[in-house]
Write a protein that holds these residues in place. Structure first.
Motif, PDB file in Angstrom:
ATOM      1  N   THR A   1       8.871  24.199   3.039  1.00 24.97           N
ATOM      2  CA  THR A   1       9.565  22.954   2.714  1.00 24.97           C
ATOM      3  C   THR A   1       8.813  21.778   3.321  1.00 24.97           C
ATOM      4  OG1 THR A   1      11.718  24.066   2.650  1.00 24.97           O
ATOM      5  CG2 THR A   1      11.715  21.658   2.926  1.00 24.97           C
ATOM      6  N   ILE A   2       8.318  20.895   2.470  1.00 22.54           N
ATOM      7  CA  ILE A   2       7.653  19.671   2.949  1.00 22.54           C
ATOM      8  C   ILE A   2       8.700  18.597   3.200  1.00 22.54           C
ATOM      9  CG2 ILE A   2       5.914  17.918   2.455  1.00 22.54           C
ATOM     10  CD1 ILE A   2       4.811  20.780   2.865  1.00 22.54           C
ATOM     11  N   PHE A   3       9.606  18.389   2.236  1.00 18.93           N
ATOM     12  CA  PHE A   3      10.783  17.560   2.503  1.00 18.93           C
ATOM     13  C   PHE A   3      11.947  18.099   1.686  1.00 18.93           C
ATOM     14  CE2 PHE A   3       8.207  15.015  -0.553  1.00 18.93           C
ATOM     15  CZ  PHE A   3       9.094  14.856  -1.612  1.00 18.93           C
ATOM     16  N   ASP A   4      13.147  17.892   2.211  1.00 19.91           N
ATOM     17  CA  ASP A   4      14.330  18.515   1.614  1.00 19.91           C
ATOM     18  C   ASP A   4      15.148  17.556   0.761  1.00 19.91           C
ATOM     19  OD1 ASP A   4      16.513  20.691   1.553  1.00 19.91           O
ATOM     20  OD2 ASP A   4      17.573  18.939   2.339  1.00 19.91           O
ATOM     21  N   ASP A   5      15.134  16.275   1.083  1.00 23.41           N
ATOM     22  CA  ASP A   5      16.035  15.357   0.387  1.00 23.41           C
ATOM     23  C   ASP A   5      15.366  14.065  -0.064  1.00 23.41           C
ATOM     24  OD1 ASP A   5      18.629  14.412  -0.528  1.00 23.41           O
ATOM     25  OD2 ASP A   5      18.621  13.097   1.219  1.00 23.41           O
ATOM     26  N   MET A   6      14.403  13.581   0.696  1.00 18.94           N
ATOM     27  CA  MET A   6      13.831  12.286   0.361  1.00 18.94           C
ATOM     28  C   MET A   6      12.364  12.248   0.765  1.00 18.94           C
ATOM     29  SD  MET A   6      15.557   9.746  -1.138  1.00 18.94           S
ATOM     30  CE  MET A   6      17.221   9.743  -0.448  1.00 18.94           C
ATOM     31  N   GLY A   7      11.560  11.680  -0.120  1.00 20.20           N
ATOM     32  CA  GLY A   7      10.156  11.479   0.174  1.00 20.20           C
ATOM     33  C   GLY A   7       9.673  10.236  -0.562  1.00 20.20           C
ATOM     34  N   SER A   8       8.372  10.062  -0.618  1.00 17.41           N
ATOM     35  CA  SER A   8       7.832   8.910  -1.354  1.00 17.41           C
ATOM     36  C   SER A   8       6.485   9.269  -1.944  1.00 17.41           C
ATOM     37  CB  SER A   8       7.702   7.686  -0.434  1.00 17.41           C
ATOM     38  OG  SER A   8       6.774   7.935   0.607  1.00 17.41           O
ATOM     39  N   PHE A   9       6.180   8.645  -3.078  1.00 22.00           N
ATOM     40  CA  PHE A   9       4.872   8.765  -3.722  1.00 22.00           C
ATOM     41  C   PHE A   9       4.091   7.479  -3.458  1.00 22.00           C
ATOM     42  CE2 PHE A   9       6.472  11.672  -7.431  1.00 22.00           C
ATOM     43  CZ  PHE A   9       6.474  12.756  -6.571  1.00 22.00           C
ATOM     44  N   SER A  10       2.819   7.631  -3.192  1.00 19.31           N
ATOM     45  CA  SER A  10       1.950   6.458  -3.062  1.00 19.31           C
ATOM     46  C   SER A  10       0.611   6.759  -3.717  1.00 19.31           C
ATOM     47  CB  SER A  10       1.746   6.083  -1.591  1.00 19.31           C
ATOM     48  OG  SER A  10       1.175   7.149  -0.878  1.00 19.31           O
ATOM     49  N   ILE A  11       0.000   5.733  -4.263  1.00 21.41           N
ATOM     50  CA  ILE A  11      -1.299   5.878  -4.924  1.00 21.41           C
ATOM     51  C   ILE A  11      -2.338   5.104  -4.124  1.00 21.41           C
ATOM     52  CG2 ILE A  11      -2.626   5.466  -7.031  1.00 21.41           C
ATOM     53  CD1 ILE A  11       0.021   5.601  -8.580  1.00 21.41           C
ATOM     54  N   LYS A  12      -3.385   5.815  -3.718  1.00 19.07           N
ATOM     55  CA  LYS A  12      -4.451   5.190  -2.943  1.00 19.07           C
ATOM     56  C   LYS A  12      -5.783   5.753  -3.410  1.00 19.07           C
ATOM     57  CE  LYS A  12      -5.968   4.314   1.807  1.00 19.07           C
ATOM     58  NZ  LYS A  12      -5.709   4.570   3.252  1.00 19.07           N
ATOM     59  N   ASP A  13      -6.712   4.878  -3.698  1.00 22.99           N
ATOM     60  CA  ASP A  13      -8.036   5.289  -4.190  1.00 22.99           C
ATOM     61  C   ASP A  13      -7.907   6.202  -5.404  1.00 22.99           C
ATOM     62  OD1 ASP A  13      -9.233   3.864  -2.095  1.00 22.99           O
ATOM     63  OD2 ASP A  13      -9.124   5.587  -0.756  1.00 22.99           O
ATOM     64  N   ASN A  14      -7.001   5.811  -6.302  1.00 23.16           N
ATOM     65  CA  ASN A  14      -6.754   6.540  -7.552  1.00 23.16           C
ATOM     66  C   ASN A  14      -6.290   7.984  -7.322  1.00 23.16           C
ATOM     67  OD1 ASN A  14      -6.502   6.478 -10.369  1.00 23.16           O
ATOM     68  ND2 ASN A  14      -8.478   7.521 -10.634  1.00 23.16           N
ATOM     69  N   GLN A  15      -5.676   8.255  -6.172  1.00 14.64           N
ATOM     70  CA  GLN A  15      -5.085   9.555  -5.894  1.00 14.64           C
ATOM     71  C   GLN A  15      -3.616   9.353  -5.514  1.00 14.64           C
ATOM     72  OE1 GLN A  15      -6.466  12.697  -6.200  1.00 14.64           O
ATOM     73  NE2 GLN A  15      -8.158  11.574  -7.160  1.00 14.64           N
ATOM     74  N   LEU A  16      -2.757  10.237  -6.060  1.00 14.49           N
ATOM     75  CA  LEU A  16      -1.327  10.147  -5.733  1.00 14.49           C
ATOM     76  C   LEU A  16      -0.984  11.167  -4.653  1.00 14.49           C
ATOM     77  CD1 LEU A  16       1.711   9.576  -7.940  1.00 14.49           C
ATOM     78  CD2 LEU A  16       1.700  11.645  -6.533  1.00 14.49           C
ATOM     79  N   TYR A  17      -0.239  10.703  -3.665  1.00 15.13           N
ATOM     80  CA  TYR A  17       0.168  11.567  -2.566  1.00 15.13           C
ATOM     81  C   TYR A  17       1.687  11.488  -2.375  1.00 15.13           C
ATOM     82  CZ  TYR A  17      -4.816  11.379  -1.410  1.00 15.13           C
ATOM     83  OH  TYR A  17      -6.179  11.463  -1.464  1.00 15.13           O
ATOM     84  N   ALA A  18       2.235  12.575  -1.863  1.00 19.56           N
ATOM     85  CA  ALA A  18       3.654  12.616  -1.508  1.00 19.56           C
ATOM     86  C   ALA A  18       3.782  12.797  -0.003  1.00 19.56           C
ATOM     87  CB  ALA A  18       4.359  13.767  -2.236  1.00 19.56           C
ATOM     88  N   GLN A  19       4.761  12.102   0.571  1.00 20.66           N
ATOM     89  CA  GLN A  19       5.078  12.252   1.989  1.00 20.66           C
ATOM     90  C   GLN A  19       6.590  12.386   2.140  1.00 20.66           C
ATOM     91  OE1 GLN A  19       2.808   8.533   3.069  1.00 20.66           O
ATOM     92  NE2 GLN A  19       2.208   9.779   4.831  1.00 20.66           N
ATOM     93  N   GLY A  20       7.010  13.082   3.179  1.00 21.09           N
ATOM     94  CA  GLY A  20       8.436  13.286   3.418  1.00 21.09           C
ATOM     95  C   GLY A  20       9.001  12.320   4.427  1.00 21.09           C
ATOM     96  N   THR A  21      10.294  12.428   4.653  1.00 16.58           N
ATOM     97  CA  THR A  21      10.991  11.548   5.597  1.00 16.58           C
ATOM     98  C   THR A  21      11.625  12.316   6.754  1.00 16.58           C
ATOM     99  OG1 THR A  21      12.974  11.712   4.228  1.00 16.58           O
ATOM    100  CG2 THR A  21      11.562   9.811   3.856  1.00 16.58           C
ATOM    101  N   GLU A  22      12.160  13.512   6.464  1.00 13.28           N
ATOM    102  CA  GLU A  22      12.951  14.238   7.471  1.00 13.28           C
ATOM    103  C   GLU A  22      12.252  15.526   7.892  1.00 13.28           C
ATOM    104  OE1 GLU A  22      16.591  14.029   4.532  1.00 13.28           O
ATOM    105  OE2 GLU A  22      14.489  13.689   4.008  1.00 13.28           O
ATOM    106  N   ILE A  23      12.486  15.918   9.126  1.00 14.09           N
ATOM    107  CA  ILE A  23      11.970  17.199   9.616  1.00 14.09           C
ATOM    108  C   ILE A  23      12.993  18.306   9.402  1.00 14.09           C
ATOM    109  CG2 ILE A  23      10.469  16.131  11.332  1.00 14.09           C
ATOM    110  CD1 ILE A  23      12.609  16.909  13.448  1.00 14.09           C
ATOM    111  N   GLY A  24      14.183  17.954   8.902  1.00  9.19           N
ATOM    112  CA  GLY A  24      15.241  18.936   8.705  1.00  9.19           C
ATOM    113  C   GLY A  24      15.870  18.837   7.340  1.00  9.19           C
ATOM    114  N   ALA A  25      16.910  19.643   7.147  1.00  4.11           N
ATOM    115  CA  ALA A  25      17.619  19.680   5.867  1.00  4.11           C
ATOM    116  C   ALA A  25      19.119  19.564   6.129  1.00  4.11           C
ATOM    117  CB  ALA A  25      17.313  20.972   5.134  1.00  4.11           C
ATOM    118  N   PHE A  26      19.778  18.767   5.298  1.00  2.00           N
ATOM    119  CA  PHE A  26      21.235  18.563   5.365  1.00  2.00           C
ATOM    120  C   PHE A  26      21.790  19.104   4.055  1.00  2.00           C
ATOM    121  CE2 PHE A  26      24.710  15.288   4.494  1.00  2.00           C
ATOM    122  CZ  PHE A  26      25.632  15.860   5.354  1.00  2.00           C
ATOM    123  N   VAL A  27      22.276  20.342   4.081  1.00  2.00           N
ATOM    124  CA  VAL A  27      22.573  21.036   2.826  1.00  2.00           C
ATOM    125  C   VAL A  27      24.005  21.550   2.803  1.00  2.00           C
ATOM    126  CG1 VAL A  27      20.201  21.712   2.329  1.00  2.00           C
ATOM    127  CG2 VAL A  27      21.588  23.162   3.797  1.00  2.00           C
TER     128      VAL A  27
END
Length: 552
Positions: free
Chosen positions: A371-397
């Motif tokens: 699990t990289i992220f469970d509920d929320m992350g973000s996409f960003s484009i840099k140097d014509n590459q798209l990356y995903a990053q997460g927000t939380e180190i845990g899961a609220f399920v």
């Protein structure tokens, strides 16, 4: 001690108790007994022992410890032991949090030892009284958390970098280290989130400056994605405050000293506009400020989590990053392939359920799902590459959505919220902070469709159709919030994009352009959980997803 919120704070700075007789003579224990005797079933009890005042009640316990048998002529042993058992359970029904101020480099270990000793002391007193009353030693001992259920080491000396307008916050202690004693079972008056957070024209710090109870507040310094957030909360919200430790990384003292916060949340304000949650963009100081009112509704942990994420997502949008309401996993297959998949959708759409279905049907085809992220992350484009990053180190399920195996396998580290109720939740750690915020490549992006009757997965042939589905944010709401039935939410994300739709749309366009220009799989998985609780249809969809991932 707040019985209505079931929270008790033990301040070791003011008093630390070393032996059972000091504990019996303490005003703190007298307060606990007073609250216990004021319970309706004790006030109406037929037992004379339960009708005593707290001081007299404690005098009887002292005589029990001193083996004064004459006391049983007035108060039968059976009545006394029944009452003691109920008192012990009453105290342990509270979230009991000990607090100590940080002092010295080794204070964390010393604090843990102090807290362990207090737990042993409470257990010793209970067992000694119990065995004296029953007339024999126990043959089975259960090493429960008798004294505290959590402990907080707080830093009152750190000087945070705060704009001048927020000087009133500088006296509030920062949580430095948290000790959780899982499994933690927490009960709150509310178990559901309502409404959408909205903007206000005045900075909430103005109202905070007027509060008379600022000394009753704590700050949880959190790293939410790459945002630094100061989450200030009233002590009656300690249930939510300590639960944050399973969800967000605690910022270090060095970070507090050298970085300005991106986000500030004031949780437990005496009054807000219309008594609901708001946010404010302080453009002059480049900080997002949130406020949450003090009431029973906001005791639900979802208010704290989602307001934090709303502030973070707004911050991301203003940095031209796209907030993603979804889960991201890195799947390692037995054939050597690795694929990163983002499951997208609003609450209850079936994101977590799809991942669990994959695990259940995969047999030996999947080596690992990270699990990289469970509920929320973000996409960003840099140097014509798209990356995903997460927000939380845990899961609220939701416990309802998990198999019993997942729920029980996390008993030793989980924080369980209202486990006996509908929409019961558990907060469990999922990954390390460094791994969560690391830029990740995306191989597949799928919308969790819980309303259509098709089975399997569907790849969108063109960008316009894909964008329409994702932007419409349709779902069959399952009552995890105040919504029930078919609903739509802009970009399936009421935590940032809804509030800043016009600013979000160009970022959405650029992200979809990138996915289709690079021929990345964009589709939807039919989860069926809005209509079919059997999981059979979802498992069929998961089979098709597995096949596509392994053979593409």
């Amino acid at each position: 001690m707040n019985p209505s919120r079931k929270v008790a704070v033990l301040d070791y700075n003011q008093n630390y108790i070393n032996d059972i007789f000091t504990l019996l003579d303490s005003p703190e224990l007298e307060k606990v007994v007073t609250e216990f005797l004021n319970q309706p079933d004790n006030r109406n009890s037929k037992s004379n022992f339960n009708k005593l005042t707290a001081p007299k009640y404690l005098e009887v316990i002292k005589k029990v410890l001193l083996d004064e048998q004459s006391i049983y002529q007035t108060y039968p042993q059976k009545e006394v032991i029944n009452s003691i058992e109920k008192l012990y359970s009453f105290y342990r029904s509270f979230l009991r949090v000990s607090v100590l101020s940080k002092a010295g480099s080794n204070s964390a270990n010393a604090f843990i030892n102090l807290d362990n000793k207090f737990n042993e002391l409470v257990l010793q007193l209970y067992r000694t009284v119990e065995e004296k009353l029953q007339g024999f030693a126990n043959h089975t001992y259960r090493q429960v958390n008798a004294g505290t259920s959590a402990a907080a080491l707080v830093n009152r000396q750190v000087e945070p970098l705060l704009p001048n307008d927020y000087a009133s916050l500088k006296e509030i202690p920062f949580i430095d280290t948290l000790v959780l004693r899982p499994p933690m079972m927490i009960t709150t008056p509310s178990n559901k989130r309502e409404g959408v957070f909205s903007a206000v024209s005045a900075n909430p710090i103005i109202n905070f400056n007027k509060l008379e109870d600022q000394q009753e507040w704590f700050c949880f310094p959190a790293k939410i994605g790459e945002s630094l957030a100061y989450i200030y909360f009233h002590r009656d919200y300690l249930a939510a405050g300590v639960s944050l430790a399973n969800l967000f990384e605690v910022a270090t003292e060095a970070e507090i000293k050298t970085k300005r916060p991106d986000l500030i949340l004031l949780f437990g304000m005496q009054k807000t506009e219309e008594d609901v949650c708001h946010y404010y963009h302080d453009e002059a100081n480049d900080v997002w400020v949130g406020e949450v009112p003090y009431n029973d509704k906001t005791t639900y942990f979802g208010y704290m989590k989602k307001m934090c994420l709303t502030l973070h997502n707004l911050h991301m949008i203003y940095k031209d990053r796209l907030p993603i309401h979804g889960s991201m996993v890195r799947i390692t297959f037995s054939n050597g392939k690795e694929k990163s998949v983002v499951f997208f959708g609003d609450s209850g759409a079936g994101k977590s359920e799809s991942i669990e279905a994959l695990q259940e049907i995969a047999d030996d085809k999947i080596v690992n799902i990270e699990t990289i992220f469970d509920d929320m992350g973000s996409f960003s484009i840099k140097d014509n590459q798209l990356y995903a990053q997460g927000t939380e180190i845990g899961a609220f399920v939701r416990l309802d959505d998990l198999s019993s195996a997942v729920a029980f396998n996390n008993m030793d580290r989980g924080v369980y919220l209202n486990p006996d109720q509908k929409n019961a939740r558990v907060i469990i750690p999922a990954n390390t902070y460094d791994r969560v915020v690391e830029p990740h490549h995306v191989d597949m992006w799928v919308y969790a469709n819980n309303y259509d009757t098709e089975i399997g997965i569907h790849r969108f042939e063109n960008e316009a159709d894909a964008k329409k589905t994702f932007i419409t944010g349709r779902r069959n709401a399952l009552g995890t919030t105040d919504e029930v039935g078919m609903s739509t939410t802009f970009f399936a994300n009421p935590f940032g994009p809804v509030q800043e739709e016009q600013r979000t749309r160009p970022i959405v366009d650029s992200v979809f352009n990138w996915f289709f220009d690079h021929d990345i799989y964009v589709g939807e998985i039919y989860t069926h959980i809005g209509n079919d609780k059997s999981k059979a249809s979802l498992n069929e969809s998961a089979h098709e997803l597995l096949d596509v991932l392994m053979n593409s």
